[in-house]
Every structure is written in C-alpha cells, then in structure tokens.
Design a protein around this motif. Structure first.
Motif, short mmCIF file in Angstrom:
data_model
loop_
_atom_site.label_atom_id
_atom_site.label_comp_id
_atom_site.label_asym_id
_atom_site.label_seq_id
_atom_site.Cartn_x
_atom_site.Cartn_y
_atom_site.Cartn_z
N ALA A 1 -20.00 8.25 32.64
CA ALA A 1 -18.60 7.84 32.48
C ALA A 1 -17.81 8.57 33.44
O ALA A 1 -17.55 10.07 33.31
CB ALA A 1 -18.13 8.05 30.90
N VAL A 2 -16.96 7.99 34.29
CA VAL A 2 -16.23 8.62 35.25
C VAL A 2 -14.88 8.12 35.41
O VAL A 2 -14.47 6.94 34.96
CB VAL A 2 -17.11 8.63 36.55
N ASP A 3 -14.02 8.86 36.19
CA ASP A 3 -12.68 8.54 36.53
C ASP A 3 -12.15 9.52 37.21
O ASP A 3 -12.26 10.70 37.12
CB ASP A 3 -11.87 8.53 35.03
N PRO A 4 -11.40 9.04 38.28
CA PRO A 4 -11.42 7.75 38.82
C PRO A 4 -12.44 7.09 39.72
O PRO A 4 -13.34 7.95 40.27
CB PRO A 4 -9.99 7.62 39.46
N PRO A 5 -12.88 5.94 39.81
CA PRO A 5 -13.67 5.32 40.86
C PRO A 5 -13.02 5.43 42.30
O PRO A 5 -11.75 5.50 42.47
CB PRO A 5 -14.09 4.18 40.39
N PRO A 6 -13.74 5.59 43.27
CA PRO A 6 -15.34 5.54 43.49
C PRO A 6 -15.71 6.91 43.17
O PRO A 6 -14.93 7.82 42.72
CB PRO A 6 -15.52 5.10 44.93
N LEU A 7 -17.13 7.22 43.57
CA LEU A 7 -17.58 8.44 43.13
C LEU A 7 -17.20 9.38 44.38
O LEU A 7 -17.95 9.50 45.53
CB LEU A 7 -18.88 8.15 42.85
N THR A 8 -16.32 10.23 44.17
CA THR A 8 -15.87 11.33 45.45
C THR A 8 -15.79 12.54 44.72
O THR A 8 -15.89 12.80 43.51
CB THR A 8 -14.57 10.80 45.99
#
Length: 122
Positions: free
Chosen positions: A97-104
């Motif tokens: 579960a991530v924020d914010p996208p994208p994966l940086t």
C-alpha cells in the motif's frame, strides 16, 4: 492495513502467471497498490502500480507490454497479469500500500505483503 499475495509459482520462459494481492483494513481510495520484486543479490525494484483514486497505472520499462495491473474494487484485490515471462523476472514479488504513485523515491510504503515467489525457468 493487511496485504496477502498469492499466485506465484514455477513457470517456463514465455509462460504466464497471475498474482493477486488481497487487501483488508483499507479501501483502494486510501492508497495506491504497488508491486515490487526482489531477486537474490539485487535491490528491491518497483514493477507496477495502480491508483484507483486517480485512475492511473504505471509500469517499469522492464515489464511494459508484458505485465498488466488491474483491480477489483468490490474484492479489494489487485492483480498482476504477467505474460511472456523471462528468467530475469525470477524474484519474490511483494505488493504494498503506497502513496503517492508512481513508485519513486518519494513514494511512502504503508504496508507490505509477505511476498510470493515467482521462478521462471529457461
């Protein structure tokens, strides 16, 4: 927030697998869901990400055109369809579960699943 991956396994090069990431304790409006992978001796890398809130998907260059990420809002589940698999796709795949996208580098991970092994034989 809890995430459980499934669907990994052993497949020959050129084959397909579909990974699932079932979430509980949150909704897809709260977080984007990302798929990462880690091969032996290598750093964990972001593979794909989906934001139901923004209606966007993202892919690493190494999987573009081969992998497709999707979500089932009603089941709170995200899928990663992996086609034309290569031996270099062998890794443990994790959803998060991530924020914010994208994966940086700016992306915060709020919860990890335990991972599922994908092995592609040549």
């Amino acid at each position: 927030v809890q995430l459980v991956e499934s669907g990994g396994g052993l497949v020959q090069a050129g084959g397909s697998l579909r990974l699932s990431c079932a979430g509980s304790g949150f909704t897809f409006d709260d977080f984007a869901i990302g798929w990462y992978r880690q091969a032996p001796g290598k750093e964990r890398e972001g593979v794909s990400c989906i934001s139901s809130k923004e209606g966007t998907t993202y892919y690493a260059d190494s999987v573009k055109g081969r992998f497709t990420i999707s979500s089932d809002y009603a089941k709170n589940t995200v899928y990663l369809q992996m086609n034309s698999l290569k031996p270099e796709d062998t890794a443990v795949y994790y959803c998060a579960a991530v924020d914010p996208p994208p994966l940086t580098e700016r992306t915060l991970v709020y919860s990890w699943g335990r991972g599922t092994q994908v092995t592609v034989s040549s």
